[in-house]
Write an enzyme that holds these catalytic residues in place. Sequence first.
Site, PDB file in Angstrom:
ATOM      1  N   GLY A  46       0.914  -1.177  -0.034  1.00  0.00           N
ATOM      2  CA  GLY A  46       0.048   0.075   0.060  1.00  0.00           C
ATOM      3  C   GLY A  46       0.854   1.289   0.134  1.00  0.00           C
ATOM      4  O   GLY A  46       0.695   2.292   0.538  1.00  0.00           O
ATOM      5  N   ALA A  47       1.937   1.155  -0.760  1.00  0.00           N
ATOM      6  CA  ALA A  47       2.849   2.250  -0.911  1.00  0.00           C
ATOM      7  C   ALA A  47       2.674   3.531  -1.928  1.00  0.00           C
ATOM      8  O   ALA A  47       3.458   4.378  -1.910  1.00  0.00           O
ATOM      9  CB  ALA A  47       4.233   1.873  -0.998  1.00  0.00           C
ATOM     10  N   GLY A  50      -0.632   7.695   1.060  1.00  0.00           N
ATOM     11  CA  GLY A  50      -0.687   7.963   2.431  1.00  0.00           C
ATOM     12  C   GLY A  50       0.679   7.533   3.318  1.00  0.00           C
ATOM     13  O   GLY A  50       1.676   7.997   2.829  1.00  0.00           O
ATOM     14  N   SER A 176      -4.629  -0.096  14.301  1.00  0.00           N
ATOM     15  CA  SER A 176      -5.293   1.058  14.518  1.00  0.00           C
ATOM     16  C   SER A 176      -5.868   0.958  15.933  1.00  0.00           C
ATOM     17  O   SER A 176      -6.009  -0.069  16.548  1.00  0.00           O
ATOM     18  CB  SER A 176      -6.421   1.236  13.780  1.00  0.00           C
ATOM     19  OG  SER A 176      -7.278   2.173  14.070  1.00  0.00           O
ATOM     20  N   TYR A 204     -14.204  -2.838  10.482  1.00  0.00           N
ATOM     21  CA  TYR A 204     -12.893  -2.167  10.383  1.00  0.00           C
ATOM     22  C   TYR A 204     -12.051  -2.460  11.723  1.00  0.00           C
ATOM     23  O   TYR A 204     -10.731  -2.895  11.769  1.00  0.00           O
ATOM     24  CB  TYR A 204     -12.783  -0.596  10.330  1.00  0.00           C
ATOM     25  CG  TYR A 204     -11.413  -0.053  10.145  1.00  0.00           C
ATOM     26  CD1 TYR A 204     -10.601  -0.260   8.871  1.00  0.00           C
ATOM     27  CD2 TYR A 204     -10.752   0.688  11.279  1.00  0.00           C
ATOM     28  CE1 TYR A 204      -9.250   0.344   8.960  1.00  0.00           C
ATOM     29  CE2 TYR A 204      -9.762   1.292  11.131  1.00  0.00           C
ATOM     30  CZ  TYR A 204      -8.718   1.095  10.041  1.00  0.00           C
ATOM     31  OH  TYR A 204      -7.582   1.649   9.980  1.00  0.00           O
TER      32      TYR A 204
END
Length: 327
Positions: A46-47, A50, A176, A204
């Site tokens: 996921g680079a 963000g 998270s 989530y």
Amino acid sequence: MVCCVVTTVVAAVVVLILTVKFIYHYQSGRCTSKTRLVGKTAIVTGASAGIGKETARDLAQRGARVILACRNVEKAERVAEDIKKTTGNTDVVVREVDTSDLTSVRKFAEDILRTETALHILVNNAGMSGMKKRKLTADGLEVTMATNHFGHFLLTNMLLGLLKTSAPSRVVNVSSVAHHFCSSLDVDDLNFEKNPFPKSLIVYGHSKLANILFTKELSEKLRGTDVTANSVHPGAVYTEIMWKGETNLIKSIFALLVWLMGKDEKLGAQTSIYLAVSEEVNNVTGKYYVDCKDTKVSAAAKDAGLAKKLWEASEQLVKLRPEERHY
């Protein structure tokens, strides 16, 4: 008179926002390590945006060979070029992977094992926010759990052998504070087939709780290997994930507040970077960090028995093959 009252209220709100933002940014953790990574190889999922993008940029700045593991290759290529220009490190490459698709994960991992001789840092960063309605992937997995947990579980397992032979090496799992929203995790119903599908934030939260439990059990399985595994809450960071999945009024208001008062991507990436490079955590494993500090997790996230059960259930659901086990 009314105009004066409105002006006063607006001014007060602006001052409050700026004050909260200043305090939040001031107390946010920052990685001060000067560690160089020349000769090291890192993968960041996921680079393409963000905190993943900024994590990859920092690792490249330190001299590492950085592999951007992304679903959107075209977008990731543009990011890779930007990282090369801003860091002067040309050893930044893009490889395609969709963590919600187990076939894609297997193809990516097999390619890494075929082309790379070492792997020192694996940052499992890719993720999405929860869905309002239950949606399954081609593998029959709930899409939020697949993207945030199952894909990274499979990827990490497949790369463990390479991480071990490259030791000392590190695994960083981006979780998270939302894991606190879940008091438990039903390992017999990880795809919400038996129980009613919960609200998107709870879905989530389940995936983020799974990240921490996975990290906990992984660290136990890696004892004595010189490979560490830790998880991280990056903070309230305004990134594209705010708009991934389905949006609603509450989510939109939250995104606005984070945009106004939260961290930017670079500040949000600091704890991931810290766990990937800092000498202070050389032998630390199985921990959860917030603002570069070891932080308490929820009661469910502490449950070693639950972590073991999640691992076993995850092995079954991703259909982990004998040749993919390296512990």
